[in-house]
Scaffold this motif. Structure first.
Motif, PDB file in Angstrom:
ATOM      1  N   GLN A 207     -48.360  60.254  62.350  1.00  7.97           N
ATOM      2  CA  GLN A 207     -49.471  59.392  61.954  1.00  7.97           C
ATOM      3  C   GLN A 207     -50.586  60.198  61.298  1.00  7.97           C
ATOM      4  O   GLN A 207     -51.097  61.172  61.853  1.00  7.97           O
ATOM      5  N   GLU A 208     -50.964  59.786  60.093  1.00  8.57           N
ATOM      6  CA  GLU A 208     -52.025  60.462  59.351  1.00  8.57           C
ATOM      7  C   GLU A 208     -53.384  59.824  59.633  1.00  8.57           C
ATOM      8  O   GLU A 208     -53.475  58.676  60.076  1.00  8.57           O
ATOM      9  N   LEU A 209     -54.435  60.587  59.319  1.00  6.40           N
ATOM     10  CA  LEU A 209     -55.812  60.107  59.464  1.00  6.40           C
ATOM     11  C   LEU A 209     -56.636  60.784  58.386  1.00  6.40           C
ATOM     12  O   LEU A 209     -56.674  62.010  58.319  1.00  6.40           O
ATOM     13  N   ILE A 210     -57.274  59.979  57.538  1.00  6.34           N
ATOM     14  CA  ILE A 210     -58.059  60.555  56.436  1.00  6.34           C
ATOM     15  C   ILE A 210     -59.542  60.236  56.559  1.00  6.34           C
ATOM     16  O   ILE A 210     -60.384  61.081  56.319  1.00  6.34           O
ATOM     17  N   ASP A 211     -59.878  59.002  56.938  1.00 11.65           N
ATOM     18  CA  ASP A 211     -61.277  58.573  56.935  1.00 11.65           C
ATOM     19  C   ASP A 211     -61.786  58.350  58.352  1.00 11.65           C
ATOM     20  O   ASP A 211     -61.169  57.607  59.125  1.00 11.65           O
ATOM     21  N   THR A 212     -62.923  58.946  58.674  1.00 15.24           N
ATOM     22  CA  THR A 212     -63.593  58.645  59.931  1.00 15.24           C
ATOM     23  C   THR A 212     -65.089  58.821  59.750  1.00 15.24           C
ATOM     24  O   THR A 212     -65.533  59.663  58.962  1.00 15.24           O
ATOM     25  N   GLN A 213     -65.890  58.003  60.445  1.00 15.01           N
ATOM     26  CA  GLN A 213     -67.344  58.140  60.376  1.00 15.01           C
ATOM     27  C   GLN A 213     -67.932  57.822  61.745  1.00 15.01           C
ATOM     28  O   GLN A 213     -67.503  56.871  62.407  1.00 15.01           O
ATOM     29  N   ILE A 214     -68.924  58.624  62.150  1.00 18.85           N
ATOM     30  CA  ILE A 214     -69.552  58.516  63.471  1.00 18.85           C
ATOM     31  C   ILE A 214     -70.946  57.913  63.325  1.00 18.85           C
ATOM     32  O   ILE A 214     -71.681  58.233  62.378  1.00 18.85           O
ATOM     33  N   ILE A 215     -71.326  57.067  64.284  1.00 19.90           N
ATOM     34  CA  ILE A 215     -72.687  56.555  64.343  1.00 19.90           C
ATOM     35  C   ILE A 215     -73.238  56.804  65.745  1.00 19.90           C
ATOM     36  O   ILE A 215     -72.518  56.706  66.736  1.00 19.90           O
ATOM     37  N   GLU A 216     -74.528  57.179  65.798  1.00 14.67           N
ATOM     38  CA  GLU A 216     -75.190  57.376  67.092  1.00 14.67           C
ATOM     39  C   GLU A 216     -75.782  56.053  67.550  1.00 14.67           C
ATOM     40  O   GLU A 216     -76.427  55.341  66.776  1.00 14.67           O
ATOM     41  N   MET A 217     -75.591  55.745  68.835  1.00 16.42           N
ATOM     42  CA  MET A 217     -76.039  54.473  69.394  1.00 16.42           C
ATOM     43  C   MET A 217     -77.381  54.625  70.110  1.00 16.42           C
ATOM     44  O   MET A 217     -77.641  55.659  70.734  1.00 16.42           O
ATOM     45  N   PRO A 218     -78.225  53.598  70.060  1.00 11.94           N
ATOM     46  CA  PRO A 218     -79.464  53.632  70.832  1.00 11.94           C
ATOM     47  C   PRO A 218     -79.180  53.420  72.313  1.00 11.94           C
ATOM     48  O   PRO A 218     -78.165  52.834  72.694  1.00 11.94           O
ATOM     49  N   ALA A 219     -80.086  53.867  73.150  1.00 10.48           N
ATOM     50  CA  ALA A 219     -79.936  53.663  74.590  1.00 10.48           C
ATOM     51  C   ALA A 219     -79.889  52.167  74.905  1.00 10.48           C
ATOM     52  O   ALA A 219     -80.608  51.366  74.307  1.00 10.48           O
ATOM     53  N   GLY A 220     -79.015  51.820  75.810  1.00  6.12           N
ATOM     54  CA  GLY A 220     -78.927  50.439  76.251  1.00  6.12           C
ATOM     55  C   GLY A 220     -77.898  49.603  75.539  1.00  6.12           C
ATOM     56  O   GLY A 220     -77.697  48.436  75.898  1.00  6.12           O
ATOM     57  N   VAL A 221     -77.236  50.152  74.510  1.00  3.80           N
ATOM     58  CA  VAL A 221     -76.195  49.417  73.788  1.00  3.80           C
ATOM     59  C   VAL A 221     -74.855  50.085  74.069  1.00  3.80           C
ATOM     60  O   VAL A 221     -74.638  51.242  73.721  1.00  3.80           O
ATOM     61  N   GLY A 222     -73.950  49.369  74.696  1.00  2.00           N
ATOM     62  CA  GLY A 222     -72.636  49.912  74.998  1.00  2.00           C
ATOM     63  C   GLY A 222     -72.700  51.014  76.047  1.00  2.00           C
ATOM     64  O   GLY A 222     -73.741  51.286  76.657  1.00  2.00           O
ATOM     65  N   ASN A 223     -71.573  51.666  76.228  1.00  2.00           N
ATOM     66  CA  ASN A 223     -71.458  52.696  77.259  1.00  2.00           C
ATOM     67  C   ASN A 223     -71.356  54.103  76.693  1.00  2.00           C
ATOM     68  O   ASN A 223     -71.147  55.056  77.456  1.00  2.00           O
ATOM     69  N   ASN A 241     -69.874  60.539  74.675  1.00  5.19           N
ATOM     70  CA  ASN A 241     -71.270  60.898  74.918  1.00  5.19           C
ATOM     71  C   ASN A 241     -71.607  62.273  74.364  1.00  5.19           C
ATOM     72  O   ASN A 241     -72.721  62.760  74.551  1.00  5.19           O
ATOM     73  N   SER A 242     -70.645  62.887  73.692  1.00  7.95           N
ATOM     74  CA  SER A 242     -70.858  64.193  73.070  1.00  7.95           C
ATOM     75  C   SER A 242     -69.989  64.276  71.831  1.00  7.95           C
ATOM     76  O   SER A 242     -68.797  63.954  71.870  1.00  7.95           O
ATOM     77  N   ILE A 243     -70.578  64.710  70.733  1.00  2.00           N
ATOM     78  CA  ILE A 243     -69.846  64.726  69.465  1.00  2.00           C
ATOM     79  C   ILE A 243     -68.599  65.588  69.559  1.00  2.00           C
ATOM     80  O   ILE A 243     -67.540  65.231  69.016  1.00  2.00           O
ATOM     81  N   PRO A 292     -68.382  43.689  54.554  1.00  2.00           N
ATOM     82  CA  PRO A 292     -68.979  44.014  55.846  1.00  2.00           C
ATOM     83  C   PRO A 292     -68.421  43.169  56.983  1.00  2.00           C
ATOM     84  O   PRO A 292     -68.236  41.965  56.851  1.00  2.00           O
ATOM     85  N   VAL A 293     -68.154  43.817  58.110  1.00  2.00           N
ATOM     86  CA  VAL A 293     -67.906  43.086  59.350  1.00  2.00           C
ATOM     87  C   VAL A 293     -69.041  43.461  60.295  1.00  2.00           C
ATOM     88  O   VAL A 293     -69.490  44.603  60.314  1.00  2.00           O
ATOM     89  N   THR A 294     -69.525  42.499  61.063  1.00  2.00           N
ATOM     90  CA  THR A 294     -70.722  42.733  61.870  1.00  2.00           C
ATOM     91  C   THR A 294     -70.410  42.707  63.357  1.00  2.00           C
ATOM     92  O   THR A 294     -69.419  42.129  63.804  1.00  2.00           O
ATOM     93  N   THR A 295     -71.326  43.342  64.114  1.00  2.00           N
ATOM     94  CA  THR A 295     -71.181  43.393  65.563  1.00  2.00           C
ATOM     95  C   THR A 295     -72.540  43.656  66.200  1.00  2.00           C
ATOM     96  O   THR A 295     -73.421  44.247  65.571  1.00  2.00           O
ATOM     97  N   THR A 296     -72.695  43.228  67.436  1.00  2.00           N
ATOM     98  CA  THR A 296     -73.884  43.571  68.211  1.00  2.00           C
ATOM     99  C   THR A 296     -73.613  44.731  69.157  1.00  2.00           C
ATOM    100  O   THR A 296     -74.527  45.195  69.840  1.00  2.00           O
ATOM    101  N   ASP A 297     -72.363  45.212  69.180  1.00  2.00           N
ATOM    102  CA  ASP A 297     -71.996  46.356  70.006  1.00  2.00           C
ATOM    103  C   ASP A 297     -70.808  47.069  69.357  1.00  2.00           C
ATOM    104  O   ASP A 297     -69.654  46.666  69.549  1.00  2.00           O
ATOM    105  N   PRO A 298     -71.066  48.124  68.563  1.00  2.00           N
ATOM    106  CA  PRO A 298     -69.972  48.806  67.870  1.00  2.00           C
ATOM    107  C   PRO A 298     -68.867  49.318  68.780  1.00  2.00           C
ATOM    108  O   PRO A 298     -67.740  49.527  68.323  1.00  2.00           O
ATOM    109  N   SER A 299     -69.164  49.520  70.079  1.00  2.00           N
ATOM    110  CA  SER A 299     -68.139  50.048  70.979  1.00  2.00           C
ATOM    111  C   SER A 299     -67.208  48.966  71.516  1.00  2.00           C
ATOM    112  O   SER A 299     -66.227  49.272  72.190  1.00  2.00           O
ATOM    113  N   ALA A 300     -67.499  47.698  71.221  1.00  2.00           N
ATOM    114  CA  ALA A 300     -66.696  46.590  71.737  1.00  2.00           C
ATOM    115  C   ALA A 300     -65.904  45.959  70.606  1.00  2.00           C
ATOM    116  O   ALA A 300     -66.445  45.193  69.797  1.00  2.00           O
TER     117      ALA A 300
END
Length: 476
Positions: A207-223, A241-243, A292-300
């Motif tokens: 399995q290949e993987l080419i594209d990935t992007q990380i976002i930092e979450m504010p406190a209180g959203v998700g785990n 919880n750690s890059i 665009p697809v939208t969410t109120t919790d990127p981790s869910a």
């Protein structure tokens, strides 16, 4: 057929279903008075599309092409093409970097060559204000990876745990004689030197993987403090919880019908007004551009919503894999002032009306019947003073007509006051015909732009011939 082969095939084959006026059901967005959003992207294949473009949005859903839809930076190094850019802002906002894939697809490179013997470098630009950029440089990130064949789709994120950036990208390290892209990372503080590359994300088997992007979450959203989206056959979501720590699989977007066979290039954006995010995804399989697809919790994974009709527009150019920056008010003011939508113009000679000003090998002259981008300029507000103009090249953005020793060349703006003065002119009534224009030097007001033996010069004008030589029409 593997995901990679599918991805390569659709570069050359248009497949139905093109979303031209998609929209998103979403709450009313923030007022336009709030600072907006800046998207850095490329637009397609070839030497023109594989350069750096900017688009601006006041609400994160409706985008306007800056610079009249033309590129704002052009790579002059490596393959002379750039794709998949990331726009990085330092934590204190004092520096910015653009990092991009050094790849010009369809510019003499082959599919196999780009995958198995491509550039191991990234292209990097640096800025202190988001509008004046350094000359690009090459950063070799894959040369130290055993059997590393290329370096694609770079990203970077500030890591407070190590007080530097985690720079990550995809490199093909073949497995059992077959292509396998996986994500590697290195640490850097300046995007000029890096630590030894290490494996970052490696999916099981082939399995290949080419594209990935990380976002930092504010406190209180998700785990999780960080969420990343990756194209690995699915659009897989992971949290940590750690890059550089352990990442937990959170699911994927197959539940809303999106897989890695349809979309790629995940690009995060947080809306200003409340805890809501959009994950822009490039519909590469249908050649439909970003949606665009939208969410109120990127981790869910179960909270993501597909777009419906009515509420978003990506503007006039196709947006390809890039990144989005939430602007501050000063940043927005600078960007919009630097790259307004100013149409391209030509300068026609008064006494040789079949000739137009053009640049060739950075020299400037008048040539016959020139219509291409070498003869196209944007008349910008003067770099040195109000009520004046400067001439920026269309196909060499950031390069202006500048006089030196009474000669003219096309020169990159170095940001100095001397450059600004040398590249600034007052547009006045034509010396030979008042319905045309002449251009008086800002710092040598007794001299004007003129042609002599078909080359542009800066001279005092004292004769009838000189007045004709110094008269031009600004035309399309």
């Amino acid at each position: 057929m593997t995901r990679l082969l599918t991805r390569l095939a659709v570069i050359f084959i248009a497949v139905g279903l093109f979303f031209t006026s998609q929209s998103l059901a979403a709450p009313q967005r923030a007022a336009a008075a709030d600072p907006g959003y800046l998207m850095l992207h490329f637009t397609g294949e070839g030497t023109t599309g594989q350069q750096m473009y900017l688009s601006h949005s006041t609400d994160g859903l409706h985008w306007n092409d800056l610079n009249d839809g033309a590129s704002i930076l052009r790579s002059t190094i490596g393959t002379k093409g750039v794709r998949d850019p990331a726009l990085v802002r330092s934590p204190d906002g004092s520096k910015y970097w653009i990092i991009a894939t050094d790849l010009c697809w369809g510019c003499g490179s082959t599919v196999d060559g780009s995958i198995n013997n491509g550039s191991r470098n990234l292209v990097v630009w640096e800025s202190t204000d988001l509008v004046n950029w350094s000359q690009p440089w090459l950063l070799n990130v894959a040369g130290a990876i055993p059997d590393g064949r290329n370096a694609w789709a770079p990203e970077a994120i500030w890591n407070p745990d190590t007080n530097d950036y985690v720079l990550y990208w995809a490199t093909n390290v073949p497995l059992n004689g077959k292509t396998k892209h996986r994500i590697f990372y290195a640490r850097t503080s300046d995007f000029r030197t890096i630590t030894t590359p290490q494996t970052y994300i490696d999916r099981p088997g082939s399995q290949e993987l080419i594209d990935t992007q990380i976002i930092e979450m504010p406190a209180g959203v998700g785990n999780y403090r960080y969420v990343r989206a990756s194209g690995d056959g699915q659009i897989t979501l992971e949290g940590s919880n750690s890059i550089l720590g352990t990442w937990t699989n959170l699911g994927n977007l197959s539940g809303i019908g999106l897989t890695g066979a349809q979309v790629e290039g995940p690009m995060w954006m947080k809306f200003r007004d409340g805890n809501e995010w959009t994950l822009y995804l490039d519909q590469y399989a249908s050649r439909g551009g970003y949606m665009p697809v939208t969410t109120t919790d990127p981790s869910a994974a179960g909270t993501y919503k597909l777009p419906t009709s009515g509420n978003y527009n990506l503007g006039g150019t196709k947006k390809r894999h890039g990144s989005i920056l939430n602007l501050t008010a000063p940043e927005e003011s600078r960007v919009l002032a630097r790259w307004p939508s100013t149409s391209a113009k030509r300068l026609q000679s008064f006494n040789f009306q079949d000739r137009y000003v053009r640049h060739a090998n950075f020299d400037v002259r008048i040539d016959q019947n020139i219509t291409g981008p070498d003869a196209q300029f944007r008349l910008r507000p003067g770099l040195a003073g109000s009520g004046t103009v400067s001439f920026e090249s269309v196909n060499m953005p950031g390069y202006f007509l500048r006089h030196a020793n009474n000669d003219f060349q096309l020169v990159r703006n170095d940001g100095s006051s001397q450059f600004a003065a040398d590249a600034t002119f007052r547009q006045v009534a034509g010396l030979a015909d008042s319905t045309w224009s002449s251009f008086q030097s800002y710092n040598h007001p007794d001299r004007y732009i003129r042609h002599y033996a078909y080359y542009l010069k800066l001279d005092p004008i004292t004769t009838v011939t000189g007045r004709s030589d110094a008269t031009f029409r600004v035309t399309n």
